[in-house]
Design a protein around this motif. Structure first.
Motif, PDB file in Angstrom:
ATOM      1  N   PRO A  37       1.027  -1.136  -0.175  1.00 35.93           N
ATOM      2  CA  PRO A  37       0.121   0.159   0.106  1.00 35.93           C
ATOM      3  C   PRO A  37       0.893   1.399  -0.061  1.00 35.93           C
ATOM      4  N   TYR A  38       2.112   1.107   0.428  1.00 37.17           N
ATOM      5  CA  TYR A  38       2.864   2.388   0.309  1.00 37.17           C
ATOM      6  C   TYR A  38       4.411   1.909   0.116  1.00 37.17           C
ATOM      7  N   VAL A  39       5.167   2.922  -0.470  1.00 36.71           N
ATOM      8  CA  VAL A  39       6.497   2.570  -0.663  1.00 36.71           C
ATOM      9  C   VAL A  39       7.231   3.987  -0.523  1.00 36.71           C
ATOM     10  N   VAL A  40       8.284   4.081  -0.324  1.00 35.10           N
ATOM     11  CA  VAL A  40       9.553   5.074  -0.636  1.00 35.10           C
ATOM     12  C   VAL A  40      10.602   4.434  -0.779  1.00 35.10           C
ATOM     13  N   ALA A  41      11.292   4.883  -1.855  1.00 34.04           N
ATOM     14  CA  ALA A  41      12.685   4.108  -2.390  1.00 34.04           C
ATOM     15  C   ALA A  41      13.465   4.839  -3.176  1.00 34.04           C
ATOM     16  N   ASN A  42      14.800   4.659  -3.341  1.00 35.98           N
ATOM     17  CA  ASN A  42      15.598   5.109  -4.479  1.00 35.98           C
ATOM     18  C   ASN A  42      15.651   4.076  -5.640  1.00 35.98           C
ATOM     19  N   LEU A  43      15.364   4.504  -6.777  1.00 39.09           N
ATOM     20  CA  LEU A  43      15.501   3.520  -7.910  1.00 39.09           C
ATOM     21  C   LEU A  43      17.303   3.553  -8.384  1.00 39.09           C
ATOM     22  N   GLU A  44      17.680   4.636  -8.162  1.00 41.97           N
ATOM     23  CA  GLU A  44      19.179   4.987  -8.421  1.00 41.97           C
ATOM     24  C   GLU A  44      19.750   5.658  -7.394  1.00 41.97           C
ATOM     25  N   VAL A  45      20.999   5.602  -7.329  1.00 39.79           N
ATOM     26  CA  VAL A  45      21.978   6.203  -6.406  1.00 39.79           C
ATOM     27  C   VAL A  45      22.384   7.694  -6.931  1.00 39.79           C
ATOM     28  N   LEU A  46      22.535   8.590  -6.019  1.00 44.03           N
ATOM     29  CA  LEU A  46      23.023   9.768  -6.562  1.00 44.03           C
ATOM     30  C   LEU A  46      24.554   9.722  -6.983  1.00 44.03           C
ATOM     31  N   ASP A  47      24.641  10.633  -7.916  1.00 47.80           N
ATOM     32  CA  ASP A  47      26.009  10.928  -8.686  1.00 47.80           C
ATOM     33  C   ASP A  47      26.757  11.283  -7.622  1.00 47.80           C
ATOM     34  N   ASP A  48      28.162  11.214  -7.846  1.00 52.10           N
ATOM     35  CA  ASP A  48      29.226  11.651  -6.969  1.00 52.10           C
ATOM     36  C   ASP A  48      29.215  12.985  -6.482  1.00 52.10           C
ATOM     37  N   ALA A  49      29.167  13.808  -7.606  1.00 54.71           N
ATOM     38  CA  ALA A  49      29.180  15.218  -7.440  1.00 54.71           C
ATOM     39  C   ALA A  49      28.007  15.636  -6.551  1.00 54.71           C
ATOM     40  N   THR A  50      26.771  15.411  -6.653  1.00 54.14           N
ATOM     41  CA  THR A  50      25.805  15.604  -6.038  1.00 54.14           C
ATOM     42  C   THR A  50      25.808  15.147  -4.578  1.00 54.14           C
ATOM     43  N   ARG A  51      26.127  14.028  -4.252  1.00 47.56           N
ATOM     44  CA  ARG A  51      26.513  13.411  -3.065  1.00 47.56           C
ATOM     45  C   ARG A  51      27.681  14.274  -2.329  1.00 47.56           C
ATOM     46  N   THR A  52      28.440  14.690  -2.786  1.00 49.84           N
ATOM     47  CA  THR A  52      29.438  15.187  -2.141  1.00 49.84           C
ATOM     48  C   THR A  52      28.911  16.651  -1.687  1.00 49.84           C
ATOM     49  N   ALA A  53      28.110  17.282  -2.595  1.00 52.15           N
ATOM     50  CA  ALA A  53      27.658  18.713  -2.319  1.00 52.15           C
ATOM     51  C   ALA A  53      26.758  18.587  -1.035  1.00 52.15           C
ATOM     52  N   LEU A  54      25.832  17.602  -1.280  1.00 50.08           N
ATOM     53  CA  LEU A  54      24.974  17.444  -0.067  1.00 50.08           C
ATOM     54  C   LEU A  54      25.566  16.730   1.139  1.00 50.08           C
ATOM     55  N   LEU A  55      26.719  16.063   1.151  1.00 48.54           N
ATOM     56  CA  LEU A  55      27.393  15.823   2.378  1.00 48.54           C
ATOM     57  C   LEU A  55      27.964  17.093   3.052  1.00 48.54           C
ATOM     58  N   ALA A  56      28.492  17.886   2.339  1.00 56.03           N
ATOM     59  CA  ALA A  56      29.193  19.078   2.598  1.00 56.03           C
ATOM     60  C   ALA A  56      28.169  20.004   3.302  1.00 56.03           C
ATOM     61  N   GLN A  57      26.916  20.068   2.879  1.00 53.80           N
ATOM     62  CA  GLN A  57      25.831  20.659   3.326  1.00 53.80           C
ATOM     63  C   GLN A  57      25.505  20.245   4.841  1.00 53.80           C
ATOM     64  N   ALA A  58      25.308  18.923   5.085  1.00 53.08           N
ATOM     65  CA  ALA A  58      25.146  18.174   6.185  1.00 53.08           C
ATOM     66  C   ALA A  58      26.170  18.417   7.008  1.00 53.08           C
ATOM     67  N   ASP A  59      27.289  18.334   6.714  1.00 55.83           N
ATOM     68  CA  ASP A  59      28.364  18.582   7.788  1.00 55.83           C
ATOM     69  C   ASP A  59      28.432  20.119   8.427  1.00 55.83           C
ATOM     70  N   ALA A  60      27.850  21.044   7.442  1.00 50.40           N
ATOM     71  CA  ALA A  60      27.913  22.473   7.908  1.00 50.40           C
ATOM     72  C   ALA A  60      26.590  22.454   8.981  1.00 50.40           C
ATOM     73  N   GLN A  61      25.457  21.676   8.832  1.00 49.07           N
ATOM     74  CA  GLN A  61      24.194  21.766   9.679  1.00 49.07           C
ATOM     75  C   GLN A  61      24.562  20.894  10.983  1.00 49.07           C
ATOM     76  N   LEU A  62      25.481  19.960  10.887  1.00 47.35           N
ATOM     77  CA  LEU A  62      25.804  19.021  12.002  1.00 47.35           C
ATOM     78  C   LEU A  62      25.614  19.593  13.378  1.00 47.35           C
ATOM     79  N   PRO A  63      26.591  20.680  13.691  1.00 49.68           N
ATOM     80  CA  PRO A  63      26.735  21.241  15.027  1.00 49.68           C
ATOM     81  C   PRO A  63      25.255  21.744  15.406  1.00 49.68           C
ATOM     82  N   SER A  64      24.442  22.144  14.725  1.00 48.53           N
ATOM     83  CA  SER A  64      23.196  22.586  15.310  1.00 48.53           C
ATOM     84  C   SER A  64      22.246  21.417  15.326  1.00 48.53           C
ATOM     85  N   GLN A  65      22.328  20.405  14.486  1.00 50.18           N
ATOM     86  CA  GLN A  65      21.490  18.993  14.798  1.00 50.18           C
ATOM     87  C   GLN A  65      21.948  18.555  15.966  1.00 50.18           C
ATOM     88  N   LEU A  66      23.250  18.510  16.035  1.00 45.91           N
ATOM     89  CA  LEU A  66      23.714  17.737  17.324  1.00 45.91           C
ATOM     90  C   LEU A  66      23.153  18.461  18.800  1.00 45.91           C
TER      91      LEU A  66
END
Length: 594
Positions: A37-66
């Motif tokens: 009845p429901y599903v959420v999934a990735n059909l393909e993985v992120l390309d390396d450039a996008t993954r690297t950019a999103l990880l950099a954003q996540a690292d910047a947000q990490l102190p406030s999240q912690l």
């Protein structure tokens, strides 16, 4: 020779087709039933450039999240010390690490596939691991911090951890199966067959990977294959209401047992379900058969999302061709905060009267849905009253804020400037009602030329700044603040909505920050007032605990706002739009980052 050449060509073609058509038989989607009845999934993985950019954003947000995680642990410490220790252990896992190093240390696979789906309505999360042993170590460290190990069980030769929730009759299971982790919420008395399917020991007869439904959905709606979600209400709603779903049945039974212990009412009596419930649930689901969502663009500077709600044919036809003459609805907003909402009362009244008449002609008979009969019975008279002018002439509303400054220390209201536009088929009638409510307006005689007229001094004194009013054939506009008179005329000339257009929103990053600051100040003021009222010269133990809990909640709230403001500082603008097209209502949002 030609035959040999043809045979070789056929062999090569067959090999290439087989290679192109190869699917990983152990991919998470291969374990998802085709009729989930429901599903959420990735059909393909992120390309390396996008993954690297999103990880950099996540690292910047990490102190406030912690910091937010620590504040949440402090709030839990008073009433749930075990849960607080668990959160602090999770926080400690990030010490000296980036998001990427944490993920690797926990054995998670950044380049892996994952799927959240339902076995019936029971949620199952399956995700790929890069290092199963590291994942087991990570879970073990959390168990140690929690203060006790999870119960361990087996089905066949497969072991799994479990944690029971007696009040709801459910249990969480967690297992490492090959190079994947599986977490699921199941009935506490789950059958071996359900356990085996949740763990992936038994495969579904038809799976979602072979079915291709998500891939087809992504193509039809323009979703990127990095994340696609679907909720099939024609499957989910009958399961939820009919009492036939194992998870819902377990929850209902636990609730019935708790009531029986208090009142003596037999459990079996409480759990009786009418056969009509399945029919009524299917009838409701047919009105809104499915919902789906996915990213349409995701990179270092853009996060664009589409949310799609399937509609019954008559609903789609009622609104897909509707043009609402609200100035500004037809194009993206230009003010720092710009919201346009279609409210065509006459069309809405006709639609909802038809729905009320349909329910009156064929009421719901399922006991858990009979309240809907009363609701729709009351809706009819309400819709009749909605025809009364000037409300019955309304077309929509637009709010455009050009500035918003949080209030000073001794001020109650923020300082703002902007425009309010009321779309209406009868602007003169709306203004006449305003004159009846505010006699000072009687001296104004606006025409339909969009020319701004200054409000009387009495009203300006109340607002604390200059204000103007203007009228066109289809709208009445109010401008408040210096310079807004120069904007009113053009505002009334902004294009009306296209066919099916229901709403638009635009907010700049700076305005988003202003809104957050305003909300944070309000919460701080409320907390200060509450603390003052709660003071006692000789506080009791309960009052001391309440004070500690309130302080922890305030700390969590401030950490949450700090995280939100940090993210908002990276936002250049956010735009959203809603419309009805053939067969569905579509909501899109575009977030542009600096």
């Amino acid at each position: 020779m030609r035959s040999m050449t043809r045979c070789i060509a056929l062999v090569l073609a067959g090999t290439m087709l087989a290679a192109c058509g190869h699917k990983d038989k152990d991919a998470p989607l291969a374990f998802v039933p085709a009729d989930t009845p429901y599903v959420v999934a990735n059909l393909e993985v992120l390309d390396d450039a996008t993954r690297t950019a999103l990880l950099a954003q996540a690292d910047a947000q990490l102190p406030s999240q912690l910091a937010q995680l620590e504040a949440t642990a402090d709030r839990l410490a008073v009433k749930d010390p075990d849960g607080a220790r668990l959160l602090r252990a999770l926080r400690a896992e990030f010490d000296g690490k980036t998001v990427e190093s944490f993920v690797h240390g926990a054995g998670l696979n950044l380049k892996g596939h994952s799927a959240l789906y339902g076995l019936g309505l029971a949620p199952v999360l399956r995700f790929e691991l890069s290092d199963p042993a590291a994942f087991e170590g990570f879970v073990g460290r959390l168990e140690t911090a929690y203060g006790k190990k999870l119960d361990v069980a087996k089905v066949g030769q497969q072991g799994y951890r479990k944690y029971a929730f007696p009040a709801s009759g459910t249990e969480m299971i967690l297992a490492t199966v090959g190079k994947q982790a599986v977490a699921a919420l199941l009935p506490a008395d789950a059958t071996p067959a359900l356990l085996r399917q949740a763990l992936g020991l038994d495969r579904p007869q038809k799976n979602l990977q072979d079915d291709g439904r998500l891939a087809a959905l992504a193509k039809a709606k323009g979703y990127q294959k990095w994340l696609v979600g679907e909720l099939d209400l024609t499957r989910a709603l009958p399961l939820a209401i009919s009492g036939k779903d194992a998870l819902i049945g377990a929850i209902q039974k636990a609730h019935a047992e708790a009531i029986a212990a208090k009142t003596g009412e037999p459990v079996a009596t409480q759990l009786q379900t009418s056969p009509s419930c399945t029919t009524d649930a299917a009838r409701i689901a047919a009105r809104v058969p499915a919902m789906s969502f996915g990213y349409t663009r995701l990179d270092a500077k853009h996060q664009d999302v589409r949310f799609d709600v399937a509609l019954a044919d008559d609903i789609g036809k009622a609104f897909a061709g509707l043009k609402v003459e609200l100035p500004g609805l037809g194009r993206a907003g230009t003010a720092p905060f710009d919201l346009s909402v279609a409210l065509p009362v006459a069309s809405l009244r006709t639609f909802w009267l038809a729905q009320a008449e349909a329910v009156a002609a064929k009421p719901f008979s399922c006991p858990s849905l009979t309240d809907l009969n009363d609701s729709f019975a009351k809706l009819g008279p309400v819709m009749q009253k909605a025809a009364i002018p000037p409300f019955g002439d309304m077309l929509g509303l637009r709010v455009a804020l050009d500035s918003l400054v949080p209030p000073a220390a001794n001020a109650a209201m923020p300082t703002f400037s902007g425009r309010l536009v009321l779309g209406t088929n009868n602007p003169d009638g709306l203004f006449a009602m305003g004159q009846m409510m505010v006699p000072a307006l009687a001296q104004l005689k606006p025409g339909h030329d969009g020319k701004p007229l200054p409000l009387p001094k009495d009203m300006v004194g109340i607002l604390g700044q200059p204000a103007w009013i203007a009228i066109s054939d289809k709208a009445l506009a109010l401008g408040v603040g210096a310079g807004e008179d120069a904007r009113l005329g053009d505002t009334l000339k902004d294009p009306p909505g296209d066919a099916g257009q229901l709403g638009r929103m635009h907010i700049s990053g700076a305005m988003y920050l202003s809104w957050l600051q305003l909300m944070e100040d309000k919460i701080d003021n409320l907390a200060a007032v509450t603390a003052t009222l709660g003071k006692n010269d000789q506080p009791s133990v309960d009052e001391t605990e309440d004070a500690a809990s309130a302080a922890a909640e305030l700390k969590r709230s401030k950490a949450q706002f700090a995280a939100m403001k940090f993210q908002a500082e990276r936002v250049d603008r956010i735009d959203a739009e809603m419309h009805v097209e053939t067969g569905s209502m579509v909501i899109t949002s575009q977030t542009t980052l600096k």
